[in-house]
Design a protein around this motif. Structure first.
Motif, PDB file in Angstrom:
ATOM      1  N   ALA A 121       0.842  -1.203   0.000  1.00  0.00           N
ATOM      2  CA  ALA A 121       0.000   0.000   0.000  1.00  0.00           C
ATOM      3  C   ALA A 121       0.872   1.246   0.000  1.00  0.00           C
ATOM      4  O   ALA A 121       2.073   1.181   0.255  1.00  0.00           O
ATOM      5  CB  ALA A 121      -0.927  -0.015   1.220  1.00  0.00           C
ATOM      6  N   ASN A 171      -2.853   7.101   4.501  1.00  0.00           N
ATOM      7  CA  ASN A 171      -4.309   7.156   4.449  1.00  0.00           C
ATOM      8  C   ASN A 171      -4.867   5.975   5.240  1.00  0.00           C
ATOM      9  O   ASN A 171      -4.285   4.892   5.237  1.00  0.00           O
ATOM     10  CB  ASN A 171      -4.728   7.107   2.971  1.00  0.00           C
ATOM     11  CG  ASN A 171      -6.217   7.118   2.786  1.00  0.00           C
ATOM     12  OD1 ASN A 171      -6.885   6.166   3.145  1.00  0.00           O
ATOM     13  ND2 ASN A 171      -6.716   8.184   2.231  1.00  0.00           N
ATOM     14  N   VAL A 172      -6.003   6.178   5.882  1.00  0.00           N
ATOM     15  CA  VAL A 172      -6.588   5.134   6.736  1.00  0.00           C
ATOM     16  C   VAL A 172      -6.771   3.819   5.978  1.00  0.00           C
ATOM     17  O   VAL A 172      -6.381   2.749   6.455  1.00  0.00           O
ATOM     18  CB  VAL A 172      -7.931   5.607   7.349  1.00  0.00           C
ATOM     19  CG1 VAL A 172      -8.600   4.479   8.113  1.00  0.00           C
ATOM     20  CG2 VAL A 172      -7.717   6.799   8.265  1.00  0.00           C
ATOM     21  N   ALA A 173      -7.344   3.871   4.792  1.00  0.00           N
ATOM     22  CA  ALA A 173      -7.577   2.652   4.016  1.00  0.00           C
ATOM     23  C   ALA A 173      -6.265   1.982   3.624  1.00  0.00           C
ATOM     24  O   ALA A 173      -6.149   0.752   3.657  1.00  0.00           O
ATOM     25  CB  ALA A 173      -8.400   2.971   2.771  1.00  0.00           C
ATOM     26  N   GLU A 174      -5.273   2.788   3.268  1.00  0.00           N
ATOM     27  CA  GLU A 174      -3.975   2.237   2.886  1.00  0.00           C
ATOM     28  C   GLU A 174      -3.271   1.590   4.080  1.00  0.00           C
ATOM     29  O   GLU A 174      -2.639   0.550   3.943  1.00  0.00           O
ATOM     30  CB  GLU A 174      -3.091   3.326   2.276  1.00  0.00           C
ATOM     31  CG  GLU A 174      -3.629   3.931   1.008  1.00  0.00           C
ATOM     32  CD  GLU A 174      -3.553   3.004  -0.193  1.00  0.00           C
ATOM     33  OE1 GLU A 174      -2.667   2.125  -0.229  1.00  0.00           O
ATOM     34  OE2 GLU A 174      -4.374   3.171  -1.102  1.00  0.00           O
ATOM     35  N   LYS A 231      -4.742   0.215   6.663  1.00  0.00           N
ATOM     36  CA  LYS A 231      -5.428  -1.057   6.937  1.00  0.00           C
ATOM     37  C   LYS A 231      -4.942  -2.156   6.004  1.00  0.00           C
ATOM     38  O   LYS A 231      -4.669  -3.275   6.439  1.00  0.00           O
ATOM     39  CB  LYS A 231      -6.940  -0.883   6.807  1.00  0.00           C
ATOM     40  CG  LYS A 231      -7.555  -0.117   7.947  1.00  0.00           C
ATOM     41  CD  LYS A 231      -9.060  -0.011   7.786  1.00  0.00           C
ATOM     42  CE  LYS A 231      -9.669   0.788   8.915  1.00  0.00           C
ATOM     43  NZ  LYS A 231     -11.131   0.904   8.785  1.00  0.00           N
ATOM     44  N   THR A 232      -4.807  -1.838   4.724  1.00  0.00           N
ATOM     45  CA  THR A 232      -4.308  -2.803   3.745  1.00  0.00           C
ATOM     46  C   THR A 232      -2.875  -3.218   4.064  1.00  0.00           C
ATOM     47  O   THR A 232      -2.536  -4.401   4.057  1.00  0.00           O
ATOM     48  CB  THR A 232      -4.365  -2.204   2.326  1.00  0.00           C
ATOM     49  OG1 THR A 232      -5.720  -1.849   2.035  1.00  0.00           O
ATOM     50  CG2 THR A 232      -3.857  -3.171   1.286  1.00  0.00           C
ATOM     51  N   PRO A 274      -6.542   5.684  13.838  1.00  0.00           N
ATOM     52  CA  PRO A 274      -6.976   6.634  12.817  1.00  0.00           C
ATOM     53  C   PRO A 274      -6.987   8.056  13.382  1.00  0.00           C
ATOM     54  O   PRO A 274      -7.389   8.266  14.526  1.00  0.00           O
ATOM     55  CB  PRO A 274      -8.375   6.168  12.443  1.00  0.00           C
ATOM     56  CG  PRO A 274      -8.834   5.335  13.582  1.00  0.00           C
ATOM     57  CD  PRO A 274      -7.621   4.853  14.316  1.00  0.00           C
TER      58      PRO A 274
END
Length: 102
Positions: free
Chosen positions: A27, A49-52, A54-55, A79
């Protein structure tokens, strides 16, 4: 864009190395700190980034557990960390990590 911090603590250096490698490849995250915790334990922290994050964390945990003798002791995602947390903990971008900031 909401920013997060992810931290993985492992038993043994090979596991934390595999974890860090997998996270930055999986990520768009920046490795902000790495250090010894105690008694053969190591930790690595990432920002992005939060989504990145997590990945990347999922990939890092999987890679650490897959390394020979690797063991993830703990992991956590924060976060939107507040400024006072960044001022006290070693999770802020540094001069060394700034060129790799995404």
């Amino acid at each position: 864009m909401p920013i997060a911090v992810g931290v993985i603590q492992t038993l043994g250096f090979p596991a934390v190395l595999a974890s860090a490698d997998a996270m930055v490849k999986a990520a768009r995250v920046a490795l902000v700190t790495f250090d010894k915790a105690e008694r053969g334990q190591f930790f690595v922290a990432i920002r992005g980034n939060v989504a990145e994050v997590k990945t990347a964390m999922a990939a890092g945990i999987e890679a650490a557990e897959a390394s020979f003798g690797g063991e993830v002791l703990t992991h956590y995602i924060i976060p939107n960390p507040p400024e006072n947390l960044e001022a006290v903990m070693p999770i802020d971008y540094t001069e060394q990590s700034e060129p790799f900031r995404l």
